[in-house]
Design an enzyme around this catalytic site. Structure first.
Site, PDB file in Angstrom:
ATOM      1  N   ASP A 254      19.188 -50.286 -15.638  1.00  7.45           N
ATOM      2  CA  ASP A 254      19.213 -51.640 -16.189  1.00  7.45           C
ATOM      3  C   ASP A 254      17.864 -51.946 -16.812  1.00  7.45           C
ATOM      4  O   ASP A 254      16.870 -51.305 -16.512  1.00  7.45           O
ATOM      5  CB  ASP A 254      19.445 -52.654 -15.063  1.00  7.45           C
ATOM      6  CG  ASP A 254      20.847 -52.528 -14.493  1.00  7.45           C
ATOM      7  OD1 ASP A 254      21.716 -52.006 -15.201  1.00  7.45           O
ATOM      8  OD2 ASP A 254      21.050 -52.954 -13.344  1.00  7.45           O
ATOM      9  N   LYS A 276      23.015 -55.126 -21.360  1.00  3.45           N
ATOM     10  CA  LYS A 276      23.910 -55.782 -22.302  1.00  3.45           C
ATOM     11  C   LYS A 276      23.365 -55.651 -23.721  1.00  3.45           C
ATOM     12  O   LYS A 276      22.169 -55.779 -23.946  1.00  3.45           O
ATOM     13  CB  LYS A 276      24.016 -57.262 -21.922  1.00  3.45           C
ATOM     14  CG  LYS A 276      25.302 -57.902 -22.356  1.00  3.45           C
ATOM     15  CD  LYS A 276      25.375 -59.324 -21.859  1.00  3.45           C
ATOM     16  CE  LYS A 276      25.423 -60.236 -23.053  1.00  3.45           C
ATOM     17  NZ  LYS A 276      25.290 -61.626 -22.757  1.00  3.45           N
ATOM     18  N   MET A 390      19.446 -65.644 -10.017  1.00  3.80           N
ATOM     19  CA  MET A 390      19.839 -66.032 -11.379  1.00  3.80           C
ATOM     20  C   MET A 390      19.798 -67.539 -11.588  1.00  3.80           C
ATOM     21  O   MET A 390      20.658 -68.125 -12.229  1.00  3.80           O
ATOM     22  CB  MET A 390      21.247 -65.492 -11.704  1.00  3.80           C
ATOM     23  CG  MET A 390      21.247 -63.991 -11.783  1.00  3.80           C
ATOM     24  SD  MET A 390      22.896 -63.282 -11.888  1.00  3.80           S
ATOM     25  CE  MET A 390      23.427 -63.260 -10.182  1.00  3.80           C
TER      26      MET A 390
HETATM   27  N1  SAH Z   1      20.797 -56.474  -7.503  1.00  2.00           N
HETATM   28  C1  SAH Z   1      19.637 -57.328  -7.666  1.00  2.00           C
HETATM   29  C2  SAH Z   1      19.990 -58.677  -8.237  1.00  2.00           C
HETATM   30  C3  SAH Z   1      20.448 -58.620  -9.645  1.00  2.00           C
HETATM   31  S1  SAH Z   1      20.806 -60.212 -10.289  1.00  2.00           S
HETATM   32  C4  SAH Z   1      18.931 -57.472  -6.314  1.00  2.00           C
HETATM   33  O1  SAH Z   1      19.467 -57.038  -5.300  1.00  2.00           O
HETATM   34  O2  SAH Z   1      17.816 -57.973  -6.297  1.00  2.00           O
HETATM   35  C5  SAH Z   1      19.325 -60.597 -11.135  1.00  2.00           C
HETATM   36  C6  SAH Z   1      18.566 -61.669 -10.411  1.00  2.00           C
HETATM   37  O3  SAH Z   1      17.846 -61.108  -9.328  1.00  2.00           O
HETATM   38  C7  SAH Z   1      17.506 -62.346 -11.259  1.00  2.00           C
HETATM   39  O4  SAH Z   1      18.067 -63.377 -12.040  1.00  2.00           O
HETATM   40  C8  SAH Z   1      16.584 -62.894 -10.203  1.00  2.00           C
HETATM   41  O5  SAH Z   1      17.107 -64.072  -9.619  1.00  2.00           O
HETATM   42  C9  SAH Z   1      16.643 -61.808  -9.149  1.00  2.00           C
HETATM   43  N2  SAH Z   1      15.526 -60.862  -9.259  1.00  2.00           N
HETATM   44  C10 SAH Z   1      15.596 -59.549  -9.455  1.00  2.00           C
HETATM   45  N3  SAH Z   1      14.365 -59.006  -9.466  1.00  2.00           N
HETATM   46  C11 SAH Z   1      13.499 -60.002  -9.275  1.00  2.00           C
HETATM   47  C12 SAH Z   1      12.084 -60.089  -9.182  1.00  2.00           C
HETATM   48  N4  SAH Z   1      11.300 -59.008  -9.291  1.00  2.00           N
HETATM   49  N5  SAH Z   1      11.524 -61.303  -8.979  1.00  2.00           N
HETATM   50  C13 SAH Z   1      12.297 -62.397  -8.852  1.00  2.00           C
HETATM   51  N6  SAH Z   1      13.617 -62.370  -8.925  1.00  2.00           N
HETATM   52  C14 SAH Z   1      14.228 -61.199  -9.132  1.00  2.00           C
END
Ligand code: SAH
Length: 485
Positions: A254, A276, A390
């Protein structure tokens, strides 16, 4: 010839068997070099006015040729390599100049400036060698590294390399193509062989390798690992994720996966970003990813599907696993540190705490069709921590829903942007003020929202990056109004 500036040296292993190496010098330093050169099978010729005893013995035994007391340029003619091991700088210089005029490589002991070839610090395990160079910049550092590697790679690696050498021809004929061969080595390394060698069971080790060779998997089967890459700091990868990244033929990742994490992957793995595309909707993206993984696995590739955080937390890992299973593809899932866990840790916010929160909910602030709906009344209850993924863009709406359903306006909240990365920012404020604060500071995705009493601890417990950004006094009108009401 000095190597100028930070230009790194080019590493090279020489086959010195029966090749003439000229060593000038007769002291203990020369003796050490001569011994190493003889170990490599070199035809050593010596020039020195006097010899220390071990060198004298070698000359007498006919193992080293003594050409004379003084260096003469024509002695270079038969030499492939020259080692200057005298303690007279002038002699070393004359020698180096003469050698370079004839395009011979010269190692000048303890003088990287004069030398065109350096002999590295090394770790030797049978035919296996690790050579370390600091380019003359910091020999101590190279030595330190060597000591650590000495500990890390025990003698079993030498024995294994020896076994591979003995079986080399059989391996080549039996496993003709490179991918099957690579697979064999991988299985050999993860199988019992090393452990058997460590126990001193050389026969057993050989047997298990031979068994692997006799029964290679009929067809090379591709497989897919859904791997969590964590929040961005490569130190938060699991060891299993790291191993899979090192074995992968193809990595589908991703956009959210950090460059630092990608740098840990095997260099020659194919990397494909599968985020995307412009004008493409989420479902089309997902279908394209499924098709790609399946196609690669059926072609026998070892695929790593690398996802930010954890694959099963708002990562559509579930859908991907279902698609793979429907096609009978070998799968495994490697958990990653999810954003809520990582952001909380790196912001100094304990997600549960005996005084403040007995439960934790992972929630999404948005869905593919817009803002997510939840049982807001239940979320507004005290004694719990809410972690919203998100939510960077829909913050004001989230706040309104929670407050409208009875959550106190002063409930502490924190927004963690780029959690665990060097550019991490934490905003901490009463929930009612947080959306404005985020707007003032132009917070962007990826950001994670933490709501609950524990969020207040960020101000006292932060340890990573800059302290949390809080509302300026007098500007948090919302919460003051709320308190007054
Ligand atoms: N699978 C991922 C989540 C994916 S959805 C997990 O387990 O973390 C994407 C969301 O994850 C972003 O919109 C944000 O809210 C969060 N996110 C992912 N990485 C982040 C980071 N380094 N700092 C803050 N939020 C993060």
């Amino acid at each position: 010839m000095s190597q100028a500036g930070p230009q790194p040296l080019f590493p090279l292993f020489l086959d010195l068997r029966q090749r003439r190496v000229l060593v000038v010098g007769g002291g203990t330093v020369a003796a050490r070099k001569v011994a190493a050169l003889l170990d490599a099978g070199a035809d050593v010729a010596l020039v020195a006015p006097t010899l220390e005893p071990s060198l004298e013995a070698l000359v007498r035994a006919g193992r080293v040729a003594l050409l004379g007391a003084e260096f003469r340029p024509e002695q270079l003619d038969a030499a492939w390599l020259v080692v200057a091991a005298t303690d007279a700088v002038e002699v070393n210089r004359i020698l180096a100049d003469a050698a370079h005029a004839r395009q011979r490589w010269v190692n000048v002991v303890d003088d990287a400036q004069l030398a065109s070839a350096q002999i590295p610090a090394r770790v030797q395990r049978g035919p296996l060698q690790i050579a370390i160079s600091s380019g003359g910049a910091a020999p101590m550092l190279a030595r330190h590294l060597r000591e650590r590697l000495e500990l890390q790679f025990d003698d079993a690696f030498g024995a294994l390399a020896q076994l591979f050498t003995e079986l080399r021809d059989r391996i080549r004929t039996r496993l003709a193509d490179l991918p099957t061969r690579r697979d064999f080595f991988q299985r050999a390394l993860s199988g019992p062989t090393l452990a058997q060698l460590r126990r001193g069971d050389a026969i057993g080790a050989r047997r298990s390798l031979e068994a692997e060779l006799r029964n290679p998997p009929a067809v090379l089967r591709g497989r897919v690992a859904l791997v969590g890459a964590g929040p961005g700091d490569p130190g938060l990868l699991t060891l299993r994720a790291l191993r899979l990244l090192n074995e992968a033929d193809v990595i589908l990742h991703d956009r959210l996966v950090s460059a630092a994490v990608m740098a840990m992957a095997r260099r020659d793995a194919e990397r494909i970003e599968v985020g995307k595309r412009v004008g493409e909707d989420h479902d089309a993206t997902q279908q394209r990813i499924h098709a790609r993984m399946i196609e690669l696995a059926l072609a026998g590739k070892r695929v790593v599907r690398l996802k930010g955080g954890d694959p099963f937390v708002f990562g559509r890992g579930g859908e991907e696993l279902q698609a793979l299973r429907a096609h009978g593809i070998d799968c495994e899932v490697v958990p990653g540190i999810t954003a809520a866990v990582a952001c909380a840790a790196y912001a100094g916010i304990p997600l549960t705490h005996r005084d403040h929160a007995r439960s934790l909910q992972l929630l999404t602030a948005s869905t593919r069709s817009g803002a997510a709906e939840h049982d807001w009344g239940a979320l507004a209850k005290s004694g719990q921590t809410l972690a919203f993924y998100m939510g960077a863009s829909g913050l004001a709406r989230l706040r309104d829903r929670l407050l409208d359903n009875g959550l106190p306006a002063t409930t502490p909240a924190a927004l963690v942007e780029n959690g665990s990365l060097p550019q991490q920012r934490v905003l901490a404020a009463p929930l009612i003020d947080l959306p404005e604060l985020a707007q003032t500071h132009a917070v962007q995705a990826p950001a994670l929202l933490i709501v609950g009493e524990v969020a207040a601890l960020a101000t006292s417990l932060h340890w990573f990056g800059s302290p949390p950004i809080t509302p300026e006094r007098g500007r948090c009108r919302n919460s003051e109004l709320a308190r007054a009401a």
